[in-house]
Design a protein around this motif. Structure first.
Motif, PDB file in Angstrom:
ATOM      1  N   GLN A 124      35.255 -28.086   5.171  1.00  0.00           N
ATOM      2  CA  GLN A 124      34.123 -27.329   5.722  1.00  0.00           C
ATOM      3  C   GLN A 124      32.885 -28.211   5.879  1.00  0.00           C
ATOM      4  OE1 GLN A 124      33.414 -23.506   3.671  1.00  0.00           O
ATOM      5  NE2 GLN A 124      35.409 -23.778   2.705  1.00  0.00           N
ATOM      6  N   TYR A 125      32.788 -29.238   5.051  1.00  0.00           N
ATOM      7  CA  TYR A 125      31.583 -30.066   5.018  1.00  0.00           C
ATOM      8  C   TYR A 125      31.802 -31.495   5.508  1.00  0.00           C
ATOM      9  CZ  TYR A 125      29.290 -26.429   2.271  1.00  0.00           C
ATOM     10  OH  TYR A 125      28.729 -25.245   1.858  1.00  0.00           O
ATOM     11  N   GLU A 126      33.001 -31.833   5.885  1.00  0.00           N
ATOM     12  CA  GLU A 126      33.338 -33.245   6.123  1.00  0.00           C
ATOM     13  C   GLU A 126      32.410 -33.920   7.121  1.00  0.00           C
ATOM     14  OE1 GLU A 126      37.091 -36.180   7.057  1.00  0.00           O
ATOM     15  OE2 GLU A 126      37.399 -34.014   7.036  1.00  0.00           O
ATOM     16  N   HIS A 127      32.133 -33.265   8.235  1.00  0.00           N
ATOM     17  CA  HIS A 127      31.296 -33.885   9.260  1.00  0.00           C
ATOM     18  C   HIS A 127      29.931 -34.263   8.686  1.00  0.00           C
ATOM     19  CE1 HIS A 127      29.508 -34.886  12.997  1.00  0.00           C
ATOM     20  NE2 HIS A 127      28.871 -33.737  13.185  1.00  0.00           N
ATOM     21  N   SER A 128      29.333 -33.342   7.947  1.00  0.00           N
ATOM     22  CA  SER A 128      28.002 -33.576   7.387  1.00  0.00           C
ATOM     23  C   SER A 128      28.039 -34.506   6.182  1.00  0.00           C
ATOM     24  CB  SER A 128      27.371 -32.246   6.963  1.00  0.00           C
ATOM     25  OG  SER A 128      27.354 -31.330   8.026  1.00  0.00           O
ATOM     26  N   PHE A 129      29.111 -34.450   5.412  1.00  0.00           N
ATOM     27  CA  PHE A 129      29.222 -35.181   4.156  1.00  0.00           C
ATOM     28  C   PHE A 129      28.953 -36.672   4.338  1.00  0.00           C
ATOM     29  CE2 PHE A 129      31.835 -37.625   1.150  1.00  0.00           C
ATOM     30  CZ  PHE A 129      31.384 -37.128  -0.062  1.00  0.00           C
TER      31      PHE A 129
END
Length: 299
Positions: A124-129
């Motif tokens: 769910q957060y990979e792009h932002s992480f």
């Protein structure tokens, strides 16, 4: 005409809206905006602009036709670094290698419950992480800082687990990968900035625990002990209540994660200050180290 540019300043009035931007190559441009576009723009952030030129008083002007946040326009963190490295400070790491290392640790988690839940939340957060900083001001406060800080902690945890084999590697890797994941929700943008209202009122520890609980319920794991002890890590990784922890660490893995989180945050800042200090001199007082000044030896 299309280009990516960072917003340097804004000049908005009752009947005019324009901004000054800097392109990746250093070129400056003044862009005219509509009221709606002006409401979308934030100072210091970078956007992909589609503009058209026109003449006014025999002078070329540029009007914005469309704009998109650079984070939406370029999805790959490696490509983003190449585009934005002239605008922002980045983590001192190769983004491709960093991404591969994080995924490597994700795939090392053998416990099915921990593996499934960690991957579910991480996705769910990979792009932002891989773009967000780990903090606004004090440690790893640069683009990619969140992933870089996480990777360093994972490397330390792997070494500790070899020295102390009673430590559960799956809990360590899962806890570290998720301990700061909700800083993406806690901060108002990958460029840094400030804390969101949710970040100030709830905080990333509780937000991450809620995400894990939601994922466990979705996957049918809400009664598993692995979820309980993972949530304990997330809620206690600041160590003490006055540092924001909901509970004091009460498992070996939770205690270790608190310690190595503290070590990396403080030693990273110390290293940055020593870089700016001449041998034989003291650093400035370092806020995260009780304003202590450290001597840089000539050895």
């Amino acid at each position: 005409m299309e280009f990516n540019a960072k917003v340097d300043n804004m000049n908005v009035g009752t009947d005019f809206q324009n901004i000054n931007v800097t392109l990746v190559n250093g070129e400056k441009k003044n862009l005219k905006l509509s009221d709606e576009q002006a409401r979308k723009i934030e100072l210091g952030k970078t956007y992909h602009f589609e503009v058209e030129s026109y003449l006014k008083d025999e002078k070329e002007q540029f009007r914005v036709v469309n704009l998109l946040g650079i984070f939406e326009y370029i999805q790959d963190p490696v490509a983003l670094k190449e585009e934005l490295k002239n605008f922002y400070e980045y983590a001192p790491a190769d983004m491709k290698a960093l991404k591969e290392a994080i995924h490597g640790y994700l795939n090392l988690i053998e416990n099915k419950v921990l593996s499934d839940v960690t991957k579910y939340v991480f996705k769910q957060y990979e792009h932002s992480f891989f773009m967000y900083p780990a903090a606004v001001r004090f440690h790893h406060a640069y683009i990619g800082g969140l992933a870089y800080h996480t990777k360093v902690m994972l490397d330390m945890a792997r070494q500790f687990s070899e020295i102390y084999p009673y430590l559960n590697k799956d809990l360590l890797y899962s806890g570290i990968l998720l301990h700061d994941i909700c800083k993406v929700d806690e901060l108002n943008g990958f460029e840094g900035g400030e804390y969101t209202l949710e970040g100030q009122l709830i905080g990333h520890l509780v937000m991450a625990s809620l995400k894990v609980s939601e994922a466990a319920k979705t996957l049918g794991y809400e009664k598993e002990e692995a979820i309980l002890v993972l949530n304990h890590i997330l809620l206690s990784h600041h160590g003490l209540p006055n540092f924001g922890a909901a509970r004091k660490p009460a498992t070996p893995e939770a205690m270790l994660i608190w310690y190595i989180d503290t070590i990396d945050s403080k030693f990273t800042v110390l290293g940055e200050e020593l870089e700016k200090t001449q041998p034989g001199d003291f650093t400035q007082g370092i806020a995260v180290l009780d304003k202590t000044r450290f001597y840089k030896s000539k050895l």
